[in-house]
Enzyme design. Structure first.
Site, PDB file in Angstrom:
ATOM      1  N   LYS A 190    -111.226 -34.716 -15.813  1.00 32.90           N
ATOM      2  CA  LYS A 190    -110.323 -34.794 -14.645  1.00 32.90           C
ATOM      3  C   LYS A 190    -108.909 -34.815 -15.207  1.00 32.90           C
ATOM      4  CE  LYS A 190    -107.931 -36.915 -12.119  1.00 32.90           C
ATOM      5  NZ  LYS A 190    -106.482 -36.540 -12.008  1.00 32.90           N
ATOM      6  N   GLY A 243    -104.449 -43.605 -19.711  1.00 27.50           N
ATOM      7  CA  GLY A 243    -103.480 -43.679 -18.624  1.00 27.50           C
ATOM      8  C   GLY A 243    -102.872 -45.064 -18.581  1.00 27.50           C
ATOM      9  N   GLU A 246    -102.661 -50.123 -14.914  1.00 27.54           N
ATOM     10  CA  GLU A 246    -102.993 -50.321 -13.492  1.00 27.54           C
ATOM     11  C   GLU A 246    -104.194 -49.447 -13.118  1.00 27.54           C
ATOM     12  OE1 GLU A 246     -99.888 -49.405 -14.594  1.00 27.54           O
ATOM     13  OE2 GLU A 246     -99.083 -51.447 -14.517  1.00 27.54           O
ATOM     14  N   GLY A 248    -106.217 -48.050 -15.298  1.00 29.58           N
ATOM     15  CA  GLY A 248    -107.307 -48.482 -16.185  1.00 29.58           C
ATOM     16  C   GLY A 248    -108.103 -49.618 -15.568  1.00 29.58           C
ATOM     17  N   GLU A 265    -107.854 -46.184 -23.033  1.00 31.27           N
ATOM     18  CA  GLU A 265    -106.653 -46.073 -23.872  1.00 31.27           C
ATOM     19  C   GLU A 265    -105.464 -46.219 -22.946  1.00 31.27           C
ATOM     20  OE1 GLU A 265    -107.422 -45.973 -26.838  1.00 31.27           O
ATOM     21  OE2 GLU A 265    -108.988 -44.521 -27.288  1.00 31.27           O
ATOM     22  N   CYS A 299     -97.659 -42.935 -25.527  1.00 33.28           N
ATOM     23  CA  CYS A 299     -98.243 -44.281 -25.444  1.00 33.28           C
ATOM     24  C   CYS A 299     -97.856 -45.123 -26.654  1.00 33.28           C
ATOM     25  CB  CYS A 299     -99.750 -44.180 -25.315  1.00 33.28           C
ATOM     26  SG  CYS A 299    -100.472 -43.159 -26.594  1.00 33.28           S
ATOM     27  N   GLU A 396     -93.754 -51.471 -20.382  1.00 33.87           N
ATOM     28  CA  GLU A 396     -93.733 -50.102 -20.885  1.00 33.87           C
ATOM     29  C   GLU A 396     -92.850 -49.244 -19.976  1.00 33.87           C
ATOM     30  OE1 GLU A 396     -97.192 -47.587 -20.450  1.00 33.87           O
ATOM     31  OE2 GLU A 396     -96.955 -46.921 -22.516  1.00 33.87           O
TER      32      GLU A 396
HETATM   33  P1  NAD Z   1    -101.993 -42.847 -14.637  1.00 36.35           P
HETATM   34  O1  NAD Z   1    -102.762 -44.078 -14.889  1.00 36.35           O
HETATM   35  O2  NAD Z   1    -101.158 -42.774 -13.426  1.00 36.35           O
HETATM   36  O3  NAD Z   1    -102.958 -41.582 -14.555  1.00 36.35           O
HETATM   37  C1  NAD Z   1    -103.831 -41.258 -15.589  1.00 36.35           C
HETATM   38  C2  NAD Z   1    -104.961 -40.432 -15.029  1.00 36.35           C
HETATM   39  O4  NAD Z   1    -105.713 -41.252 -14.147  1.00 36.35           O
HETATM   40  C3  NAD Z   1    -104.523 -39.206 -14.214  1.00 36.35           C
HETATM   41  O5  NAD Z   1    -105.400 -38.135 -14.460  1.00 36.35           O
HETATM   42  C4  NAD Z   1    -104.683 -39.692 -12.778  1.00 36.35           C
HETATM   43  O6  NAD Z   1    -104.917 -38.647 -11.862  1.00 36.35           O
HETATM   44  C5  NAD Z   1    -105.905 -40.568 -12.917  1.00 36.35           C
HETATM   45  N1  NAD Z   1    -106.054 -41.569 -11.850  1.00 36.35           N
HETATM   46  C6  NAD Z   1    -105.083 -42.131 -11.089  1.00 36.35           C
HETATM   47  N2  NAD Z   1    -105.625 -42.983 -10.197  1.00 36.35           N
HETATM   48  C7  NAD Z   1    -106.974 -42.961 -10.402  1.00 36.35           C
HETATM   49  C8  NAD Z   1    -108.068 -43.641  -9.812  1.00 36.35           C
HETATM   50  N3  NAD Z   1    -107.911 -44.501  -8.801  1.00 36.35           N
HETATM   51  N4  NAD Z   1    -109.309 -43.401 -10.296  1.00 36.35           N
HETATM   52  C9  NAD Z   1    -109.503 -42.541 -11.332  1.00 36.35           C
HETATM   53  N5  NAD Z   1    -108.503 -41.855 -11.910  1.00 36.35           N
HETATM   54  C10 NAD Z   1    -107.251 -42.067 -11.461  1.00 36.35           C
HETATM   55  O7  NAD Z   1    -101.155 -42.607 -15.949  1.00 36.35           O
HETATM   56  P2  NAD Z   1    -100.101 -41.475 -16.216  1.00 36.35           P
HETATM   57  O8  NAD Z   1     -98.883 -41.829 -15.432  1.00 36.35           O
HETATM   58  O9  NAD Z   1    -100.711 -40.140 -16.041  1.00 36.35           O
HETATM   59  O10 NAD Z   1     -99.836 -41.660 -17.803  1.00 36.35           O
HETATM   60  C11 NAD Z   1     -98.948 -42.596 -18.286  1.00 36.35           C
HETATM   61  C12 NAD Z   1     -99.705 -43.784 -18.839  1.00 36.35           C
HETATM   62  O11 NAD Z   1    -100.704 -43.362 -19.769  1.00 36.35           O
HETATM   63  C13 NAD Z   1     -98.786 -44.693 -19.634  1.00 36.35           C
HETATM   64  O12 NAD Z   1     -99.053 -46.034 -19.312  1.00 36.35           O
HETATM   65  C14 NAD Z   1     -99.170 -44.409 -21.064  1.00 36.35           C
HETATM   66  O13 NAD Z   1     -98.895 -45.398 -21.983  1.00 36.35           O
HETATM   67  C15 NAD Z   1    -100.618 -44.118 -20.973  1.00 36.35           C
HETATM   68  N6  NAD Z   1    -101.068 -43.331 -22.136  1.00 36.35           N
HETATM   69  C16 NAD Z   1    -101.849 -43.950 -23.073  1.00 36.35           C
HETATM   70  C17 NAD Z   1    -102.270 -43.272 -24.208  1.00 36.35           C
HETATM   71  C18 NAD Z   1    -103.129 -43.941 -25.255  1.00 36.35           C
HETATM   72  O14 NAD Z   1    -103.709 -43.255 -26.087  1.00 36.35           O
HETATM   73  N7  NAD Z   1    -103.240 -45.231 -25.261  1.00 36.35           N
HETATM   74  C19 NAD Z   1    -101.915 -41.937 -24.371  1.00 36.35           C
HETATM   75  C20 NAD Z   1    -101.114 -41.335 -23.393  1.00 36.35           C
HETATM   76  C21 NAD Z   1    -100.714 -42.050 -22.262  1.00 36.35           C
END
Ligand code: NAD
Length: 492
Positions: A190, A243, A246, A248, A265, A299, A396
């Site tokens: 996804k 992601g 929140e 997660g 992650e 991240c 963050e």
């Molecule tokens: P996000 O949590 O908004 O979205 C991440 C993914 O989750 C997207 O594909 C989104 O469509 C999906 N999503 C959103 N709501 C959902 C739900 N209710 N159920 C299932 N899936 C859902 O994050 P973002 O804004 O896309 O990315 C930024 C975040 O990601 C930052 O906090 C960053 O630190 C983190 N990140 C972490 C790593 C790592 O390896 N630790 C790497 C890159 C980004």
């Protein structure tokens, strides 16, 4: 590749879900626009997977893994297919890199130098693991006086839902898809709704590589719709998510029903610690990359810059010079070293953090503004004289904003580094080898780099703890995360 060519390419990318060996939607009438963060124009409109598509994709994946063609392919065969994906991706790296720059807003050289080579290497690395997913032979004392032979086998975890963020979509998709396929799982990706184009193109390469029906699918859609439907589906055995904390948390709650496995992650607030004995020039270069690469949308961004008091003003000055040399602009222009943030919403969020830094009394030494032009740009920004209690040191920001904090001793540096809800990565700059190992040992983080910023390699486990999540992608840990270890004991 020029911008106009990349825009044409964006129009030719598949814009629908792919599963069970075909592209398209069955019932969903919903669609979403993908916006170019630099021009603010719509790049493509993508069909969203709804309940019917999610259910059919999961069912196709289940039958592929259980008794379908995918389940019968041995490790060597899986390795061959993964190598084919690596070859196809390598051959089309130029297109992927251009599309990633267009979709995410990052300067053209970053996907060339980092995202694409890393993604290709990740598929190759896991092609190599595919026929080495072995169990163990474990000596046991016997059973009721009779000898026993005990061993374990590693079996695929089953159907894996892989949910990825927008900051490095190709590379992070590779981190999740390659280990799961190598382990023999079926994978449903996804991709992020803000930047789904390279994931859709990747799906077309995986299709071209010749994976059997159901082994791989991609379901574009908004998180609360497609993402939530996917993680709630009882046919999914494992969820690998990158992601925000929140989201997660929502994923973890959904996975708890059925006690399904997760790899989470999440974000970071990583310290970059500069000791007085460091090569200050190299440290300033590395720290600047650590906070400004990919517009700070990383991240592992080294957003807390901890500096020994003796060299504090010196490092602040050097970092300000580095910030001044950053060129904001169109990712396709030659001189550009920093592009736009992903969306207006995200730019406004980053700006609120900058306002919080000012309100809480940190010294703004450079940046803080937004250039007058189209696109979601924020200037590279540094705050000095900050404390670890300030909002800009604790939360963050996921943008080009560094918070510089002074320390007076090694113990204090470690204490500040560890006084954080996140624990993903850290960087230590020193020329004292004993200090390097001692401090690396004391820092709570999934990965510590010494005299370099966050070196990535598909052989190295990647992930964190606390608010940064749990579990590891990559390396052998990536195989373990996608397999179940079964014990077999034979009474002789
Ligand atoms: P996000 O949590 O908004 O979205 C991440 C993914 O989750 C997207 O594909 C989104 O469509 C999906 N999503 C959103 N709501 C959902 C739900 N209710 N159920 C299932 N899936 C859902 O994050 P973002 O804004 O896309 O990315 C930024 C975040 O990601 C930052 O906090 C960053 O630190 C983190 N990140 C972490 C790593 C790592 O390896 N630790 C790497 C890159 C980004």
């Amino acid at each position: 590749m020029a911008r106009a060519e990349a825009e044409r390419l964006a129009k030719s990318v598949p814009r629908e879900p792919y599963y069970a060996g075909r592209w398209g939607v069955v019932r969903s009438a919903a669609a979403f626009d993908v916006v170019d963060p630099v021009t603010e124009r719509c790049l493509a409109t993508v069909a969203e997977a709804g309940p019917v598509e999610v259910d059919e994709a999961v069912c196709a994946a289940r039958s592929a893994v259980a008794d379908g063609t995918w389940g019968r392919i041995d490790g060597a065969g899986r390795g061959r297919l993964l190598n084919r994906v690596a070859d196809l991706l390598e051959a089309r790296s130029e297109e992927f890199a251009a599309l990633e720059s267009l979709d995410v807003g990052k300067p053209w050289f970053e996907p060339h130098a980092i995202d694409l080579p890393q993604a290709v290497r990740t598929f190759r690395h896991f092609a190599g693991w595919a026929d080495k997913v072995t169990g163990r032979s474990i000596p046991t004392p016997g059973y009721m006086g009779r000898a026993t032979v005990s061993y374990t086998v590693r079996e695929p975890a089953g159907v894996v839902a892989a949910i990825t963020p927008w900051n490095s979509p190709t590379m992070i998709a590779a981190w999740k898809v390659a280990p799961a396929l190598a382990a023999g799982c079926a994978v449903i990706l996804k991709p992020p709704e803000d930047a789904p184009l390279t994931s859709l193109l990747l799906a077309s390469l995986i299709e071209e590589a010749g994976f059997p029906l159901g082994a791989f699918g991609v379901l574009p859609g908004r998180g609360p719709v497609t993402g939530q439907l996917l993680v709630d589906h009882p046919g999914v055995d494992k969820i690998t998510f990158t992601g925000s904390p929140e989201t997660g948390h929502k994923v973890a709650v959904a996975a708890a029903s059925g006690f399904r496995r997760t790899t989470l992650e999440l974000g970071g607030k990583s310290p970059q610690i500069v000791f007085a004995d460091a090569d200050l020039d190299a440290a300033a270069d590395g720290v600047a990359v650590g906070i400004f690469a990919n517009q700070g949308e990383v991240c592992a961004a080294g957003s807390r810059i901890l500096v020994a008091r003796a060299v504090y003003e010196d490092i602040v000055k050097r970092l300000v010079t580095r910030a001044h040399s950053v060129r904001l602009g169109d990712p396709f222009d030659d001189g550009t070293t920093m592009g736009a943030l992903i969306s207006a919403r995200h730019r406004d969020r980053v700006s609120r953090y900058i306002a919080a830094g000012l309100a809480e009394g940190a010294r703004l030494v450079t940046g803080g503004g937004q250039p007058r032009r189209a696109g979601y740009f924020v200037e590279p920004t540094l705050f000095a004289d900050a404390t670890n209690a300030m909002t800009i040191a604790r939360e963050e920001i996921f943008g080009p904003v560094g918070t510089i904090i002074a320390f007076d001793s090694d113990d204090e540096a470690v204490a500040i580094a560890n006084d954080c809800d996140y624990a993903l990565a850290a960087t230590v700059w020193t020329s004292d080898i004993s200090r390097a190992h001692t401090v690396a040992g004391k820092i709570r983080a999934g990965a510590v780099a010494v005299n370099g910023w966050s070196p990535l390699d598909p052989a190295l486990p990647w992930g964190g703890c606390r608010l940064s999540g749990h579990g590891r992608d990559l390396g052998w840990a990536g195989i373990e995360a996608n397999t179940e270890e079964k014990t077999v004991t034979v009474v002789l």
